[in-house]
Every structure is written in C-alpha cells, then in structure tokens.
Design a protein around this motif. Structure first.
Motif, short mmCIF file in Angstrom:
data_model
loop_
_atom_site.label_atom_id
_atom_site.label_comp_id
_atom_site.label_asym_id
_atom_site.label_seq_id
_atom_site.Cartn_x
_atom_site.Cartn_y
_atom_site.Cartn_z
N THR A 40 13.64 4.19 -7.47
CA THR A 40 14.06 4.04 -6.18
C THR A 40 12.89 3.66 -5.23
O THR A 40 13.08 3.71 -3.87
N GLY A 41 12.00 3.38 -5.67
CA GLY A 41 10.67 2.96 -4.70
C GLY A 41 10.98 1.27 -4.02
O GLY A 41 11.77 0.74 -4.54
N ARG A 42 10.30 1.42 -2.89
CA ARG A 42 10.50 0.13 -2.18
C ARG A 42 8.92 -0.64 -1.88
O ARG A 42 8.16 0.00 -1.48
N LEU A 43 8.96 -1.86 -1.64
CA LEU A 43 7.97 -2.75 -1.20
C LEU A 43 8.54 -3.08 0.04
O LEU A 43 9.70 -3.68 0.38
N LEU A 44 7.67 -2.90 1.29
CA LEU A 44 8.11 -3.06 2.72
C LEU A 44 7.07 -4.00 3.27
O LEU A 44 5.73 -3.95 2.95
N GLU B 123 9.23 -5.77 13.66
CA GLU B 123 10.19 -5.62 12.87
C GLU B 123 9.74 -5.20 11.41
O GLU B 123 8.46 -5.77 11.07
N SER B 124 10.38 -4.33 10.97
CA SER B 124 10.22 -3.81 9.54
C SER B 124 11.15 -4.54 8.61
O SER B 124 12.24 -5.04 8.85
N ARG B 125 10.85 -4.73 7.17
CA ARG B 125 11.50 -5.68 6.25
C ARG B 125 11.31 -4.90 4.98
O ARG B 125 10.36 -4.48 4.65
N VAL B 126 12.54 -4.96 4.25
CA VAL B 126 12.41 -4.49 2.77
C VAL B 126 12.16 -5.57 1.69
O VAL B 126 13.24 -6.53 1.86
N LEU B 127 11.21 -5.65 1.30
CA LEU B 127 10.90 -6.81 0.39
C LEU B 127 11.51 -6.65 -0.91
O LEU B 127 12.05 -7.53 -1.78
N LEU B 128 11.30 -5.59 -1.49
CA LEU B 128 11.86 -5.16 -2.87
C LEU B 128 12.47 -3.89 -3.02
O LEU B 128 11.80 -2.59 -2.41
#
Ligand SMILES: *[C@@H]1O[C@H](CO)[C@@H](O)[C@H](O)[C@H]1NC(C)=O
Ligand SMILES: *[C@@H]1O[C@H](CO)[C@@H](O)[C@H](O)[C@H]1NC(C)=O
Ligand SMILES: *[C@@H]1O[C@H](CO)[C@@H](O)[C@H](O)[C@H]1NC(C)=O
Ligand SMILES: *[C@@H]1O[C@H](CO)[C@@H](O)[C@H](O)[C@H]1NC(C)=O
Ligand SMILES: *[C@@H]1O[C@H](CO)[C@@H](O)[C@H](O)[C@H]1NC(C)=O
Ligand SMILES: *[C@@H]1O[C@H](CO)[C@@H](O)[C@H](O)[C@H]1NC(C)=O
Ligand SMILES: *[C@@H]1O[C@H](CO)[C@@H](O)[C@H](O)[C@H]1NC(C)=O
Length: 341
Positions: free
Chosen positions: A191-195, A203-208
């Motif tokens: 459930t990890g994320r690259l941000l 602005e923040s984004r979820v890349l993966l």
C-alpha cells in the motif's frame, strides 16, 4: 525479505520495540572499507539519512527525538539545526527514542533534501508530514499531510529536482507507521505510494500506488526519471517523469539485501544502501553502485561491527568521501571512497 528466518523476525521485533543496539557480535569483513564514526551528541540516536546544502555544509541528519542536526567539524561536532514541528515540547522530546506515542508530537525526520536555489530544507517527517525549513534552520512549517485524499502514514525518502524544484517523496505504507515496520515486511504490504509536491503551486500528486514498501527515492540528473527502492520485494524501480514512457515504471535492479536510501550523484552514479542478512548476527552493510542503465559496477562492504542491530540506511558520496546513514546506531559513518568491488 521473502524468505525470512524466524530469528530475523525476533531480532527485528526486539529492535523495533526496544530500539536498543544488540551486542557487537558481527564478524569483521575481509576487504571491508574502514569507517570513521561521527558520533552524535549524548542522547541523540538513529540517524537514518544524510544531506548537504548547496554551500557544502553538512552532513545534516534527522534523529529519533525529532531534531535535525548539522555536523560542523571534528572540534565542534554537531549543532542543532531545525525541527519540523513548531509545537515540539523539548522537555519531553529531547533525547527521546523512536516511540509510537511520542512520535506524533516530537516528530521523526527520516528524509532531508535541500533546494539548492532557495537554500530551503525539505523534510519528510514520518510522523508529521512534508515540512520546509528556512535556510537558517529553526522551526519548520508543515506543508502537506495527505495526498489524493489519503493521509500520510509512513513518509520515508525524499529528493528534489533542482530545475523544476518539484519534491519527490515516498510513503512506505498507507496502513502501517514506522513503529510497525515489521508488519510492512511480514504482511508483504503493498500500500506504499510515490508522491510529489510542487512548491510553486502548493500542489501534491500521487504518482504511484500499490508499492511494496517504498523507501528511498532519487531524481536523475536531467529529471527525466526517478529511482526508488522497495523493501518488501528487494527491488529498485524506475519511474519515468518525461518522455514516451512518462508515468510508467520498470524494474531497474533486483538486490540481495534490504534496500534503503538511494542516490544519484553528479557523475550519474547510483548508490544504494543495502543490508545483507538485515538484523541477523551475520548482517553485512553493503553499498551498491549502478550505472544509470542499471548495471552493477561496485559492491562495497563497510567495516562496521554491530551485530544484528546493524542497518545501513544511506550511502551518500560527497567530495571524495562516503557518508553513511545508520538508522539503528548513534553515529553517522564516513569513509574514503575506494574502487574495491
Ligand atoms: C570548526 O568550525 C568552527 C565553527 O565554524 C570553526 O571556528 C573552527 O575553526 C573549525 N575547526 C576546524 C578544526 O576546522
Ligand atoms: C536538547 O538537548 C540537547 C542536549 O541533549 C541540547 O544541546 C539542546 O540545546 C537541547 N535543545 C533544546 C531545544 O532544548
Ligand atoms: C520555535 O517554536 C518554539 C515553540 O513554539 C518557540 O519557543 C521558539 O522560539 C521557536 N524558535 C524559533 C527559532 O522561532
Ligand atoms: C497547501 O495545500 C494544503 C492542502 O493540500 C493546505 O492545507 C495548505 O493550506 C496550502 N498552503 C498554502 C500556502 O496555500
Ligand atoms: C502523466 O500523468 C500526469 C498526471 O496525471 C498527466 O498530467 C500527464 O499528462 C501524464 N503524461 C503522459 C505522457 O501520459
Ligand atoms: C555484495 O557483497 C556482499 C558481501 O560480500 C555479498 O553478500 C553480496 O552478495 C554482494 N552483492 C552483489 C550484488 O554482488
Ligand atoms: C582516508 O584517506 C586519508 C588520506 O589518504 C587517510 O589519512 C585516512 O586515514 C583515510 N581514512 C580512513 C577512514 O581510512
């Protein structure tokens, strides 16, 4: 970590719950590179990462009680530089160890990266969020605590694209915190994320999403791709930022040990901190050097004997020396760069 031995799990648990270094039972490594200890001040522990600013000051590091320290030189040692949270009560926090109750108030800065243009320090504080500290240090300002509607749980690694100023960072898990790292590994959490965070637009984004324990992240010299490590699968993956493969990922390398922080230096060398037999008495701290194409070029074993509590968390090359993050110790390491394989 796929085939974990029960002893590994037990010692990992001991380290996670008590955070006490377990005896010096490691074996000396033949051909291992000697390491000088940059001992932290009394009461300070667990320096996970290293960072240098644009003026060459450092290494800076984050410690378990929430402070960010700067190493000045051998006579001065370390000075206090910053904290991520302005509400940190120093009487309670100073000298505290990684602790699930204190962390949310004291903070736990795991990742540090300087913006070379502004001199600001971006901090991923695993317990608080993404923060920024002015070039002079002091109290940080919290920027964001969630992305894509999901709150940060276990922020870990950070790097900055010095041209676009975009900050890239990892959230190791959306379920477990640093104190529960054992559960990330045991359940093979994905459930990890690259941000990313753009300071020009806030602005923040979820890349993966769906990553297997992402830890360190590094931006390539031209900003066209990122590399990040995954602890659960012992992998390094590449994420394309621009070009025909933008927004896609591919396997960069598979490693033997537990991978932690990853760096790409000015010469395009990729350095990954790994620990073979992590947290077993036979633990070996290994720095791996890859080309930007993913070809293994060097395997450097460091001569640090700390038995099963040893975890090498950062290998940073700076002005001809290695600076080593040691997330379960009370010192940073420094070593001469040698070309030994
Ligand atoms: C260490 O740094 C201090 C403060 O910047 C400076 O005064 C001192 O001369 C330095 N010492 C050495 C040995 O470089
Ligand atoms: C925290 O404690 C250290 C000594 O352990 C001291 O040098 C430092 O000034 C203290 N910081 C604050 C903010 O009280
Ligand atoms: C940081 O915040 C603390 C507590 O709110 C305050 O006492 C201190 O003066 C602040 N430090 C700086 C450098 O602003
Ligand atoms: C930046 O965005 C966050 C939410 O994503 C918000 O809480 C914060 O107030 C914003 N900061 C500024 C300076 O606009
Ligand atoms: C990559 O994703 C971003 C954000 O979702 C989007 O703006 C961009 O157009 C995408 N690029 C490509 C080449 O698909
Ligand atoms: C690097 O060296 C270590 C210690 O000698 C060894 O266990 C490991 O297999 C090596 N890794 C690679 C990728 O060659
Ligand atoms: C690094 O190299 C210098 C100069 O060659 C030498 O004096 C020093 O002892 C070496 N340090 C270590 C830790 O090997």
């Amino acid at each position: 970590m796929g085939n974990m031995h029960p002893i590994f799990l037990v010692s990992f648990l001991v380290v996670q719950l008590l955070w006490l270094p377990i005896g010096s039972i490691g074996q000396p490594q033949g051909g291992a590179v000697p390491v000088t200890r940059l001992q932290l001040p009394l009461g300070a522990s667990f320096p996970d990462t290293t960072a240098f600013n644009q003026a060459g000051r450092g290494p800076f590091t984050g410690i378990s009680d929430g402070r960010i320290l700067e190493y000045v030189n051998s006579s001065v040692g370390y000075v206090e530089f910053a904290i991520a949270s302005p509400k940190r009560p120093k009487i309670i926090c100073n000298g505290s160890i990684t602790n699930p109750i204190l962390q949310p108030i004291c903070g736990r800065p795991l990742g540090l990266a300087f913006n070379h243009r502004t001199g600001q320090l971006f901090v991923v504080d695993t317990a608080l969020g993404l923060a920024v500290v002015s070039p002079d240090g002091g109290n940080g300002t919290l920027l964001v605590t969630s992305a894509g509607g999901v709150g940060f749980k276990f922020l870990n690694g950070v790097d900055i694209d010095q041209d676009s100023e975009v900050v890239y960072f990892t959230d190791t898990s959306s379920k477990f915190t640093l104190s529960d790292i054992i559960k990330v590994l045991l359940t093979r959490d994905k459930t990890g994320r690259l941000l990313s965070y753009n300071p020009r637009t806030n602005e923040s984004r979820v890349l993966l999403t769906g990553l297997a324990g992402p830890n360190g992240v590094a931006v390539s010299r031209d900003g066209s791709f990122l590399l990040f490590t995954e602890m659960v699968t012992n992998t390094i993956r590449r994420f394309w930022v621009t070009g025909p493969k933008a927004n896609t990922t591919e396997l960069f390398a598979q490693v033997e040990g537990l991978p932690d922080n990853i760096r790409i230096n000015a010469r395009g060398e990729v350095w990954v901190a790994t620990t073979v037999n992590a947290l077993l008495p036979t633990a070996v701290p290994v720095g791996l050097k890859f080309s930007e194409e993913g070809v293994l070029q060097q395997n450097t074993t460091f001569d640090i004997k700390f038995g099963s509590s040893l975890l090498l968390s950062d290998v940073n090359t700076f002005e001809g020396k290695f600076y080593l993050g040691l997330t379960t110790q009370t010192f940073l390491g420094r070593a001469n760069i040698s070309n030994s394989f």
